[in-house]
Structure formats: C-alpha cells, structure tokens
Design a protein around this motif. Structure first.
Motif, PDB file in Angstrom:
ATOM      1  N   HIS A 243      -9.421 -11.076 -22.445  1.00 29.43           N
ATOM      2  CA  HIS A 243      -9.159  -9.665 -22.113  1.00 29.43           C
ATOM      3  C   HIS A 243      -9.749  -8.752 -23.191  1.00 29.43           C
ATOM      4  O   HIS A 243     -10.387  -7.740 -22.871  1.00 29.43           O
ATOM      5  CB  HIS A 243      -7.655  -9.425 -21.986  1.00 29.43           C
TER       6      HIS A 243
ATOM      7  N   GLU B   4     -12.701  -5.933 -22.687  1.00 30.07           N
ATOM      8  CA  GLU B   4     -12.457  -4.534 -23.032  1.00 30.07           C
ATOM      9  C   GLU B   4     -13.485  -4.041 -24.060  1.00 30.07           C
ATOM     10  O   GLU B   4     -13.968  -2.902 -23.971  1.00 30.07           O
ATOM     11  CB  GLU B   4     -11.038  -4.361 -23.563  1.00 30.07           C
TER      12      GLU B   4
ATOM     13  N   TYR C 270      -2.364  -5.408 -24.476  1.00 28.54           N
ATOM     14  CA  TYR C 270      -2.369  -6.486 -23.480  1.00 28.54           C
ATOM     15  C   TYR C 270      -1.039  -7.229 -23.462  1.00 28.54           C
ATOM     16  O   TYR C 270      -0.463  -7.467 -22.394  1.00 28.54           O
ATOM     17  CB  TYR C 270      -3.508  -7.459 -23.788  1.00 28.54           C
TER      18      TYR C 270
END
Length: 527
Positions: free
Chosen positions: A469, A473, A522
């Motif tokens: 993640h 990003e 997250y």
C-alpha cells in the motif's frame, strides 16, 4: 555536376548524396539543431534540481499509455517537429536529476557522461576492431588494465572487455568457463561436455552454484549456455544475505557423491540486489580450489567498493585476485551513463575460447586489436570511453570519495529510521551496511520487533500488504521512486531504497517520514 538537382560536391561543398538523411551539410544541420536539443537537456536537468519536480511524470503505466502515443510518420518532419518529439521524451520520462529516484541500482549520470555519450554518437565507431575505433579501443584496453590492477589480477596477463550490461558479462563468464573446463563445448556444445564427463566417469551434468540471493542473470546464463535451470544450485545464505561457505562446500560434495552433477562454476556476489551483501571471497575461493571450480565474482553493483578509502569496505573485495573472472558495472554505483559494464579475466588466454577466424574482419591474431574476438558478439559500442573520461575527470581518489559519501549517507539514514521504533520496522541489513536499506511501516501500538523476525504467516501477509500500500501511494504521489522486495527467510515484503551517493539527506528523511505517515493512515483504516 548535379544529379537530379543534387550536387556531388566534396569537402563540404554541398549535399553530395541522394539520401533524404542529408539534404544539407551535416555540420550545418548540427549547428542548428544541437544547441536547441542541448537547451532541452539543460532544462530537464534544471527541472530535476527543483524541489517540487515530480520524479515520475505518471502515477501508473495504464495512465501513461492512455495519455501518450508516439507517431511513425511517412514524410520528413521539420526541425520544430523533431524538437517537439525530443521534448515529449523529457516531459514523460523519470527524472533522475531530482535525486529522489531511489528505485534501481543506477541514478543520474554527471554532465561528463552526457558529453561522453555525445562524443560516442559523433564518432559512431564500432569497437569490434581497433582499425575502426583506435582511441575507443585504447580507452577500453586502458580501463581494463586499471580495473584488473585494482582487483589484483596481476600474476598473469589479465584481460577483459566491455559488455552490454552485467547480465551479458555474467553469461560470457559462464560460457568462457565451460569452454575452458570442457574443451569439447566449443565444437560440440553440451553434447560434447556430457561425453567428456562420461568418459571421465563423472556425472554428465555440469552444475553452477550461486547464492539464494544472487541476481537472476545467473539463471539466464544457464539457459543461454545450454545448461538449463536445473543445472543452477542455489546455496543458503546467512541472516545478512551472504552465501554460507560451509553450505556451499556441503552442496558441492553432495552433488558429486550423489551423482546429480559435476560442479564447474561458483558465482560469488559482491553486492546483492536486495540487501547489498558481499559473499566472503577468501572462503569461497578455498572451496573453489578444493572442488576444481571456476570462481566468478558478480560485482555488477558492489564491485566499485574496491575504490573505497575505508578499509572495512575495500576489504570486502579481499580475495578478488583469486577469482577467474569478475563483472563490474560502472553505470551503477559510479554514475557512468547506461550502459557501461566490464568482464575481467585473470588469464587473458581463457578468452581465446571465444575466438573464431573471420578473415574478412580480423586481420591479425592480436586480441587487443580485435576486441570482438573475445566475445560472442560483433557490433560493440565504445562504452569504455565513458568510464575513461570519468576516470580522467574524477580520478581514482574521486571514485573512492564518491562511494564513501554514499556509505556515510546510508549509516546516517539507518540511525534516523531507528529513531522511529513505533512507526518504522527496519529490515535485515548487510554486514557491514552497504547502500540498500529495507524498512516498512509498523502497526500502531507495536514496537519494532524485527530483530527476531519470528512472524507467523498471517502476520507476514498483513505487514506485506501494508508495504505494498505504501509503495502504491508513493507512486501516486510521484515525489519518490522506490521499490519493494520480499526479504530472505520468508519475512515478507519491505520498501527497498537504494542510497545513491549524490542523494540529499533531507530527501531521504522526508521519504522515511512519508512511509511512516502513509503507513499509520493505512493501519488505522485496517483497525
């Protein structure tokens, strides 16, 4: 005299061909186009030096493909159209001059490198024979001599040559080893090797041994050489990513005793791709001598450590003089423009196994005059010129100071990461630390427990998901280019950055802060 309106004048008197590639003297066209192209180059570099410039122009490949198309016109284009095409390249390329391209093992070159590439394009010489490229061939010869001296290839007459990348150099090393250890390989290929081994009452499968952390090019070399992937034996590494000499010795002995194959080559890695680890060369060379194996060192990434002024690091190449061949890529750590790679051999005669009599091309038996005799290819760019001009500009001491600057940055950055034990989990490090640092965001409420790395499969999956993640990003934000990689021993994915010596420490700290910030967000979403 004119033919269809074209003058056949000489000595720059005017166009003398019917080709649309030259409708005016090249010097005139160059004087008009090159300054404008150079201005675009300078703008690209200057843009990269601005703190708000994106390192990557697009957040995803699909978006890029939708937005950019390249034409293939039927008719000749104007100067403006040509320059617009060049500008399109710069506008849609990763900008390494930001210093925030920390994704791969190469970075921006220096202006010396751009000048060197311009020189190479201008002379446009094929470095396959010295008669076609006298100075380029001499530069290659001199750089090979200098590198061989640094690595201790001094007992015999050493030799080497540039190759189009470290993978090609590693492949040529494997092919050269096969041809020298198994003479029938040259004429009969693998069938001849198998026949020779059978006659010698040895297992008829040659085996290549390399670490579990080595570069995939060794597997490709096995395919290219006709060995096949089953002939590659991966050897266990320690926690710091170094090949274990005892495990290597055991694997070699087992192969011979069990009849699974005949060991012929050991590949030692100096600077692994993920952790930046250096295999112990003196110990591996002892194992190679014990089992009569060719010892190759893949120093594509870490080889330039030999220039370091810090003995702890230069000693990582101690024992290199005992190898049979070495690969080193100045286009990585030393910032020479892509591509610039060398294969060095301790004994120049070993390269004769690659020679063929091509009377239409090679007019002497001197390999110094015919570099293409040493390799499987023919057309060769004079890439050594780039390295020679760097050596002229920065000197051996400058190379050492450059490498040491990167090491100092890496050490400082690790300490900064360690100052965030509730936000960042630090991965395994090479010992001594090299230029790769692996880390990932830590779940709130936890403290970095990475020293033990005892995680169950579900926890590894969760932490790897957080890493991926963060990676996505960061790609979306486009201010930093980094990579992620699975680390040894099944501990999952980590963000992997490469600390290039010219990177600014404030940029590195900002990156760590962003990984922590994205990671915390997250984990909160997952709660």
């Amino acid at each position: 005299m004119t033919v269809n309106g074209h003058s056949n004048g000489v000595n720059g008197a005017g166009p003398s061909t019917l080709s649309p590639l030259q409708v005016e003297p090249s010097s005139v066209e160059a004087a008009r186009i090159l300054p404008q192209a150079l201005e675009l180059v300078q703008n690209f570099i200057a843009s990269g030096e601005q703190p708000d410039t994106y390192v990557a122009p697009w957040g995803s490949i699909p978006d890029f493909r939708k937005a950019v198309s390249l034409s293939l016109p039927d008719k000749t284009a104007s100067d403006d159209a040509l320059l617009d095409a060049i500008k399109l390249v710069f506008d849609n390329s990763v900008n390494p001059w930001t210093g925030r391209f920390l994704d791969k093992l190469y970075a921006a070159p220096t202006p010396v490198g751009i000048a060197a590439d311009l020189v190479l394009s201008a002379v446009n010489a094929n470095a396959h024979v010295m008669s076609a490229s006298p100075v380029l061939s001499l530069a290659e010869e001199r750089c090979v001599e200098g590198l061989c001296e640094l690595f201790g290839f001094t007992e015999k007459k050493a030799d080497g040559l540039t190759m189009p990348g470290g993978s090609s150099a590693n492949t040529l090393a494997v092919q050269t080893a096969l041809a020298n250890l198994f003479p029938k390989f040259r004429t009969q290929g693998m069938l001849g090797v198998m026949q020779q081994l059978t006659e010698e009452k040895r297992a008829p499968r040659p085996l290549l041994f390399t670490s579990s952390q080595s570069h995939y090019s060794l597997d490709k070399a096995a395919i290219s050489s006709g060995l096949g992937l089953d002939s590659v034996v991966k050897v266990d590494c320690d926690d710091a990513g170094r090949m274990d000499p005892k495990a290597l010795d055991h694997a070699l002995t087992a192969a011979k005793e069990q009849g699974t194959g005949t060991p012929f080559l050991i590949n030692a890695t100096s600077g692994t791709t993920v952790l930046g680890s250096f295999d112990p060369l003196p110990e591996l060379s002892a194992v190679a001598r014990k089992h009569n194996c060719w010892l190759h060192i893949d120093g594509s990434w870490g080889g330039p450590i030999v220039f370091s002024h810090r003995q702890t690091y230069s000693d990582l190449m101690k024992g290199s003089h005992l190898a049979d061949s070495i690969t080193i890529n100045p286009h990585k750590l030393l910032n020479v423009p892509l591509q610039c790679s060398f294969l060095l051999v301790r004994d120049a005669d070993t390269l004769s196994a690659n020679s063929l009599d091509a009377a239409y091309l090679f007019h002497s038996k001197d390999r110094r005059e015919n570099a293409a005799m040493k390799t499987m290819g023919c057309g060769r760019r004079g890439d050594a010129l780039k390295f020679w001009l760097y050596w002229v500009r920065y000197g051996k001491n400058g190379f050492g100071a450059h490498v040491d600057a990167g090491l100092a940055l890496a050490i400082e950055l690790v300490e900064y990461i360690r100052s965030k034990p509730t936000e960042i989990e630090l991965g395994p490090l090479a010992d001594p630390l090299f230029l790769q640092i692996c880390f990932r965001p830590l779940q709130p409420g936890r403290v970095d427990d990475s020293a033990s790395w005892q995680l169950d499969a579900e926890e590894v999956k969760k932490r790897s998901a957080a890493t991926q993640h963060v990676y996505q990003e960061l790609k979306t934000r486009r201010m930093f280019a980094v990579d992620f990689a699975p680390l040894p021993n099944g501990i999952g994915d980590y963000i992997r950055l490469v600390v290039h010596p010219r990177t600014k420490m404030e940029d590195l700290k900002t990156l760590v802060d962003q990984v922590a910030e994205i990671g915390q967000s997250y984990w909160k979403q997952q709660a």
